[in-house]
Design a protein around this motif. Structure first.
Motif: not given
Length: 76
Positions: A2-17, A35-40
């Protein structure tokens, strides 16, 4: 892997919302990660870093520039 995040992300879960806060270093599930499309937002792939240290790498940067042939003239 799996890929690892470099920054904190706020996102809505695609199934539960449900609103998620993902932290740097987290490895989100594939359905969330897509759903996280920003390359940075992502840590760079290790493969790209390892290629720079590979002694068997035959990349052009490691080779000397080819010699140019020049036309020589002779005077008579």
């Amino acid at each position: 892997m799996p890929r690892r995040l470099a920054t904190a992300i706020h996102i809505d879960h695609p199934t539960t919302g449900e609103r998620l806060l993902l932290q740097p270093g987290d490895e989100p599930a594939p359905d969330v990660a897509e759903l996280i499309t920003h390359p940075d937002a992502w840590v760079p792939d290790n493969d790209a870093e390892q290629d720079d240290d590979d002694p068997d790498d035959d990349s052009p940067e490691d080779e000397p520039a080819p010699r140019r042939r020049t036309k020589t003239t002779t005077s008579e």
